[in-house]
Design a protein around this motif. Structure first.
Motif, PDB file in Angstrom:
ATOM      1  N   LEU A   4       0.866  -1.177   0.000  1.00  0.00           N
ATOM      2  CA  LEU A   4       0.000   0.000   0.000  1.00  0.00           C
ATOM      3  C   LEU A   4       0.905   1.230   0.000  1.00  0.00           C
ATOM      4  CD1 LEU A   4      -2.104  -2.172   1.038  1.00  0.00           C
ATOM      5  CD2 LEU A   4      -3.188  -0.286   2.248  1.00  0.00           C
ATOM      6  N   ASN A   5       1.506   1.494  -1.146  1.00  0.00           N
ATOM      7  CA  ASN A   5       2.519   2.552  -1.204  1.00  0.00           C
ATOM      8  C   ASN A   5       2.281   3.530  -2.359  1.00  0.00           C
ATOM      9  OD1 ASN A   5       3.159   0.854  -3.340  1.00  0.00           O
ATOM     10  ND2 ASN A   5       5.371   0.944  -2.984  1.00  0.00           N
ATOM     11  N   ARG A   6       1.028   3.655  -2.760  1.00  0.00           N
ATOM     12  CA  ARG A   6       0.728   4.503  -3.911  1.00  0.00           C
ATOM     13  C   ARG A   6       0.437   5.950  -3.504  1.00  0.00           C
ATOM     14  NH1 ARG A   6      -1.438  -0.600  -5.006  1.00  0.00           N
ATOM     15  NH2 ARG A   6      -3.215  -0.163  -3.648  1.00  0.00           N
ATOM     16  N   ILE A   7       0.752   6.847  -4.404  1.00  0.00           N
ATOM     17  CA  ILE A   7       0.305   8.236  -4.275  1.00  0.00           C
ATOM     18  C   ILE A   7      -1.060   8.308  -4.942  1.00  0.00           C
ATOM     19  CG2 ILE A   7       0.751  10.627  -4.943  1.00  0.00           C
ATOM     20  CD1 ILE A   7       3.741   9.988  -4.843  1.00  0.00           C
ATOM     21  N   LEU A   8      -2.065   8.707  -4.194  1.00  0.00           N
ATOM     22  CA  LEU A   8      -3.443   8.647  -4.678  1.00  0.00           C
ATOM     23  C   LEU A   8      -3.915   9.947  -5.303  1.00  0.00           C
ATOM     24  CD1 LEU A   8      -4.969   6.771  -1.596  1.00  0.00           C
ATOM     25  CD2 LEU A   8      -4.189   5.785  -3.769  1.00  0.00           C
ATOM     26  N   ARG A   9      -3.418  11.072  -4.794  1.00  0.00           N
ATOM     27  CA  ARG A   9      -3.915  12.364  -5.279  1.00  0.00           C
ATOM     28  C   ARG A   9      -2.903  13.455  -4.943  1.00  0.00           C
ATOM     29  NH1 ARG A   9      -8.314  11.888  -2.881  1.00  0.00           N
ATOM     30  NH2 ARG A   9      -8.052  13.263  -1.092  1.00  0.00           N
ATOM     31  N   VAL A  10      -2.687  14.354  -5.874  1.00  0.00           N
ATOM     32  CA  VAL A  10      -1.756  15.467  -5.667  1.00  0.00           C
ATOM     33  C   VAL A  10      -2.430  16.758  -6.082  1.00  0.00           C
ATOM     34  CG1 VAL A  10       0.472  16.479  -6.317  1.00  0.00           C
ATOM     35  CG2 VAL A  10       0.263  13.993  -6.090  1.00  0.00           C
TER      36      VAL A  10
ATOM     37  N   ALA B  12       3.813   3.748   2.009  1.00  0.00           N
ATOM     38  CA  ALA B  12       4.841   4.425   1.216  1.00  0.00           C
ATOM     39  C   ALA B  12       5.949   4.922   2.139  1.00  0.00           C
ATOM     40  CB  ALA B  12       4.231   5.595   0.454  1.00  0.00           C
ATOM     41  N   THR B  13       7.193   4.753   1.722  1.00  0.00           N
ATOM     42  CA  THR B  13       8.303   5.228   2.544  1.00  0.00           C
ATOM     43  C   THR B  13       8.581   6.699   2.268  1.00  0.00           C
ATOM     44  OG1 THR B  13      10.074   4.701   0.976  1.00  0.00           O
ATOM     45  CG2 THR B  13       9.344   2.928   2.456  1.00  0.00           C
ATOM     46  N   LEU B  14       9.246   7.331   3.217  1.00  0.00           N
ATOM     47  CA  LEU B  14       9.611   8.738   3.052  1.00  0.00           C
ATOM     48  C   LEU B  14      10.491   8.920   1.823  1.00  0.00           C
ATOM     49  CD1 LEU B  14      10.442   9.553   6.788  1.00  0.00           C
ATOM     50  CD2 LEU B  14       8.280   9.936   5.577  1.00  0.00           C
ATOM     51  N   ASN B  15      11.365   7.960   1.590  1.00  0.00           N
ATOM     52  CA  ASN B  15      12.247   8.040   0.431  1.00  0.00           C
ATOM     53  C   ASN B  15      11.465   7.910  -0.868  1.00  0.00           C
ATOM     54  OD1 ASN B  15      14.078   6.404  -1.668  1.00  0.00           O
ATOM     55  ND2 ASN B  15      15.396   7.722  -0.432  1.00  0.00           N
ATOM     56  N   GLU B  16      10.548   6.941  -0.926  1.00  0.00           N
ATOM     57  CA  GLU B  16       9.724   6.769  -2.127  1.00  0.00           C
ATOM     58  C   GLU B  16       8.918   8.036  -2.416  1.00  0.00           C
ATOM     59  OE1 GLU B  16       8.728   1.957  -1.914  1.00  0.00           O
ATOM     60  OE2 GLU B  16       7.425   3.383  -0.878  1.00  0.00           O
ATOM     61  N   LEU B  17       8.332   8.599  -1.381  1.00  0.00           N
ATOM     62  CA  LEU B  17       7.520   9.799  -1.562  1.00  0.00           C
ATOM     63  C   LEU B  17       8.371  10.976  -2.019  1.00  0.00           C
ATOM     64  CD1 LEU B  17       5.175   9.469   1.537  1.00  0.00           C
ATOM     65  CD2 LEU B  17       4.574   9.091  -0.869  1.00  0.00           C
ATOM     66  N   SER B  18       9.526  11.140  -1.417  1.00  0.00           N
ATOM     67  CA  SER B  18      10.396  12.260  -1.785  1.00  0.00           C
ATOM     68  C   SER B  18      10.808  12.180  -3.247  1.00  0.00           C
ATOM     69  CB  SER B  18      11.636  12.280  -0.888  1.00  0.00           C
ATOM     70  OG  SER B  18      11.289  12.561   0.457  1.00  0.00           O
ATOM     71  N   HIS B  19      11.213  10.981  -3.683  1.00  0.00           N
ATOM     72  CA  HIS B  19      11.624  10.806  -5.071  1.00  0.00           C
ATOM     73  C   HIS B  19      10.478  11.078  -6.045  1.00  0.00           C
ATOM     74  CE1 HIS B  19      15.398   8.833  -3.773  1.00  0.00           C
ATOM     75  NE2 HIS B  19      15.807   9.126  -4.992  1.00  0.00           N
ATOM     76  N   ALA B  20       9.281  10.604  -5.692  1.00  0.00           N
ATOM     77  CA  ALA B  20       8.145  10.751  -6.605  1.00  0.00           C
ATOM     78  C   ALA B  20       7.602  12.173  -6.633  1.00  0.00           C
ATOM     79  CB  ALA B  20       7.035   9.778  -6.199  1.00  0.00           C
ATOM     80  N   LEU B  21       7.667  12.863  -5.492  1.00  0.00           N
ATOM     81  CA  LEU B  21       7.032  14.178  -5.401  1.00  0.00           C
ATOM     82  C   LEU B  21       7.935  15.320  -5.855  1.00  0.00           C
ATOM     83  CD1 LEU B  21       5.166  13.659  -2.032  1.00  0.00           C
ATOM     84  CD2 LEU B  21       4.131  13.889  -4.302  1.00  0.00           C
ATOM     85  N   HIS B  22       9.238  15.117  -5.805  1.00  0.00           N
ATOM     86  CA  HIS B  22      10.125  16.209  -6.234  1.00  0.00           C
ATOM     87  C   HIS B  22       9.862  16.650  -7.676  1.00  0.00           C
ATOM     88  CE1 HIS B  22      13.732  18.758  -6.144  1.00  0.00           C
ATOM     89  NE2 HIS B  22      13.892  18.359  -7.388  1.00  0.00           N
ATOM     90  N   PRO B  23       9.711  15.720  -8.635  1.00  0.00           N
ATOM     91  CA  PRO B  23       9.408  16.162 -10.003  1.00  0.00           C
ATOM     92  C   PRO B  23       8.066  16.888 -10.109  1.00  0.00           C
ATOM     93  CG  PRO B  23      10.174  13.892  -9.986  1.00  0.00           C
ATOM     94  CD  PRO B  23       9.913  14.266  -8.567  1.00  0.00           C
ATOM     95  N   LEU B  24       7.190  16.708  -9.126  1.00  0.00           N
ATOM     96  CA  LEU B  24       5.899  17.403  -9.109  1.00  0.00           C
ATOM     97  C   LEU B  24       5.983  18.732  -8.370  1.00  0.00           C
ATOM     98  CD1 LEU B  24       3.590  14.342  -8.341  1.00  0.00           C
ATOM     99  CD2 LEU B  24       4.153  15.340 -10.579  1.00  0.00           C
ATOM    100  N   GLY B  25       7.200  19.049  -7.899  1.00  0.00           N
ATOM    101  CA  GLY B  25       7.408  20.354  -7.264  1.00  0.00           C
ATOM    102  C   GLY B  25       7.059  20.400  -5.797  1.00  0.00           C
TER     103      GLY B  25
ATOM    104  N   LEU C 236      -1.449  19.672  -0.878  1.00  0.00           N
ATOM    105  CA  LEU C 236      -2.047  18.503  -0.241  1.00  0.00           C
ATOM    106  C   LEU C 236      -1.837  17.260  -1.111  1.00  0.00           C
ATOM    107  CD1 LEU C 236      -5.400  19.984   1.127  1.00  0.00           C
ATOM    108  CD2 LEU C 236      -3.291  19.499   2.385  1.00  0.00           C
ATOM    109  N   VAL C 237      -1.311  16.220  -0.491  1.00  0.00           N
ATOM    110  CA  VAL C 237      -0.979  14.986  -1.207  1.00  0.00           C
ATOM    111  C   VAL C 237      -1.565  13.811  -0.427  1.00  0.00           C
ATOM    112  CG1 VAL C 237       0.873  13.494  -2.039  1.00  0.00           C
ATOM    113  CG2 VAL C 237       1.151  15.986  -2.106  1.00  0.00           C
ATOM    114  N   ARG C 238      -2.378  13.000  -1.110  1.00  0.00           N
ATOM    115  CA  ARG C 238      -2.981  11.814  -0.496  1.00  0.00           C
ATOM    116  C   ARG C 238      -2.125  10.605  -0.843  1.00  0.00           C
ATOM    117  NH1 ARG C 238      -6.972  10.943   3.395  1.00  0.00           N
ATOM    118  NH2 ARG C 238      -8.156   9.034   2.955  1.00  0.00           N
ATOM    119  N   VAL C 239      -1.655   9.865   0.176  1.00  0.00           N
ATOM    120  CA  VAL C 239      -0.782   8.718  -0.066  1.00  0.00           C
ATOM    121  C   VAL C 239      -1.231   7.554   0.801  1.00  0.00           C
ATOM    122  CG1 VAL C 239       1.162  10.243  -0.571  1.00  0.00           C
ATOM    123  CG2 VAL C 239       0.921   9.300   1.726  1.00  0.00           C
ATOM    124  N   GLU C 240      -0.905   6.345   0.338  1.00  0.00           N
ATOM    125  CA  GLU C 240      -1.183   5.167   1.147  1.00  0.00           C
ATOM    126  C   GLU C 240      -0.132   5.039   2.248  1.00  0.00           C
ATOM    127  OE1 GLU C 240      -3.591   2.098  -1.659  1.00  0.00           O
ATOM    128  OE2 GLU C 240      -1.438   2.269  -2.097  1.00  0.00           O
ATOM    129  N   ALA C 241      -0.513   4.346   3.320  1.00  0.00           N
ATOM    130  CA  ALA C 241       0.261   4.378   4.556  1.00  0.00           C
ATOM    131  C   ALA C 241       1.602   3.665   4.479  1.00  0.00           C
ATOM    132  CB  ALA C 241      -0.564   3.763   5.688  1.00  0.00           C
TER     133      ALA C 241
END
Length: 432
Positions: A67-73, A86-99, A79-84
């Motif tokens: 359960l590591n998906r980003i659901l809504r940005v 997801a690791t901090l590292n995974e989120l950081s890598h995925a969200l940086h390109p989204l600003g 505000l970012v909705r994510v599944e519980a």
């Protein structure tokens, strides 16, 4: 074959009746209903980076890594909705390109978002709160498989309890984070005499966005790290430079020194002085999460306490002096955090200095940690929930002004104690 689980440090183990890795929140609900019917307790394992027995169960153990998906940005609001899971590292890598980025992170980022927030995990920065303060809402699944969405508006007490909950309220399946625009940090590391830092500690803490330091009992030097935002393009270090600094020196070489100290404790003063002098000037300009966090390959166990910042200098000196009586080859880490309002946040309601002590794997930690805890107790310390401590509900209750309000939420969401285990009952007490 018996199911088994072990934490990152390798010193907390359990054999649950079942280990399940659900792929959806609906599957979590089905598992909870089944556990309820069987009378099983339920605990959730994140990345295993807690040093306590907080996860251990002989019932159902849930692993939420799928359960590591980003659901809504929503970039405009952050505000970012994510599944519980997801690791901090995974989120950081995925969200940086989204600003987008976390405003602050600790020096390890492999924890799941649910695990990091449940234990009050933090970084450093006198004006920055712990990671759980970024929780705009929390989706909590209860023992009967029902879901509740907790926000400051819908359930103020539930929201303040769920942000640092030790997993005692239910299973967090998703969260909405309030993040900030992505940014670049300049990280500067250099050795400074400990007494020079302590003589001017407020300036160091207040004039840098993120300040921390390490010290060794037998060395006069502190290894300081200052991270500040800069309007510069990111300048990633070469892979060879990164490997030399973060892997070879900080992990493999120091691990070898610690192994030597474990075999020959009389060399501890030499190891401390050598490790402190090996710390040299380093500068890094890169994406925030790359500067905040670094790899941790060597194994150890840890105790960390949050004390009121006004006691920082006296407590740091006491811990440094105490360390000379014990044979830990490892350093003490000092960080600073702003107050927040989660009921069980160790930094709740007060400007906070965190002091962390460590013991290398395979070495006896208890005498050292108990002696340190006696010092932290003198300064009204609150333990980091994911680190070792020897407190009980009886000793902790008076340290948290909103203790009873948390317990009311706990009784409301988990009246049968389905999400309890010996650790939860020891530190929070049994449900009435």
């Amino acid at each position: 074959m018996t199911n088994s689980w072990v934490n990152w440090a390798g010193d907390e183990k359990c054999a649950p009746a079942e280990i399940a890795s659900p792929r959806t929140a609906e599957e979590v609900g089905e598992l909870l209903v089944r556990a309820e019917a069987a009378g099983q307790t339920v605990r959730v394992a994140g990345a295993g980076h807690s040093f306590t027995d907080t996860v251990l169960t002989d019932g159902l153990l849930l692993r939420l890594s799928q359960l590591n998906r980003i659901l809504r940005v929503d970039r405009s609001s952050g505000l970012v909705r994510v599944e519980a899971g997801a690791t901090l590292n995974e989120l950081s890598h995925a969200l940086h390109p989204l600003g987008l980025a976390f405003p602050n992170l600790g020096d390890i980022d492999v924890q799941t978002i649910a695990g990091a927030t449940a234990t009050g995990t933090h970084g450093t920065g006198a004006t920055f709160q712990n990671i759980s303060a970024a929780l705009h809402s929390v989706e909590l699944m209860l023992a009967d498989g029902s879901r509740v969405e907790l926000t400051e508006q819908s359930d103020p007490d539930g929201w303040r309890a769920a942000r640092v909950s030790l997993g005692a309220l239910g299973v967090v399946t998703a969260v909405t984070l309030r993040l900030v625009p992505s940014f670049v940090l300049e990280g500067v590391e250099r050795p400074v005499p400990v007494e020079e830092v302590l003589a001017d500690i407020d300036r160091y803490a207040d004039e840098n966005e993120h300040f921390e330091f390490y010290m060794f009992a037998h060395s006069p030097l502190a290894l300081t790290k200052r991270n500040n935002r800069v309007e510069l393009p990111e300048q990633p270090r070469g892979k060879a430079v990164d490997w030399f600094a973060d892997i070879l020196m900080s992990n493999y070489t120091f691990d070898a020194l610690c192994r030597l100290g474990r075999r020959r404790p009389q060399l501890t003063p030499w190891i401390h002085r050598g490790a402190a002098h090996a710390g040299s000037y380093r500068r890094q300009v890169d994406r925030s999460y790359r500067v905040f966090a670094s790899p941790r390959l060597m194994r150890f166990t840890e105790m960390e306490y949050a004390i009121p910042r006004e006691h920082a200098v006296e407590a740091i000196r006491a811990i440094k002096e105490l360390g000379k009586q014990f044979d830990s080859p490892m350093p003490t880490e000092v960080r600073f955090v702003a107050p927040d309002d989660a009921f069980l946040s160790p930094a709740g309601g007060r400007d906070t200095c965190y002091i962390a002590v460590h013991q290398y794997r395979g070495m006896d930690y208890e005498p050292y940690f108990r002696a340190c805890e006696a010092i932290f107790d003198r300064f009204h310390g609150r333990p980091h929930w994911g680190k070792r401590h020897f407190q009980t509900a009886a000793t902790l209750r008076g340290r948290y002004p909103e203790w009873d309000r948390f317990q009311e939420v706990r009784r409301r969401f988990d009246p049968k104690g389905r999400f309890a285990n010996p650790y939860v009952e020891r530190v929070l007490g049994p449900l009435d």
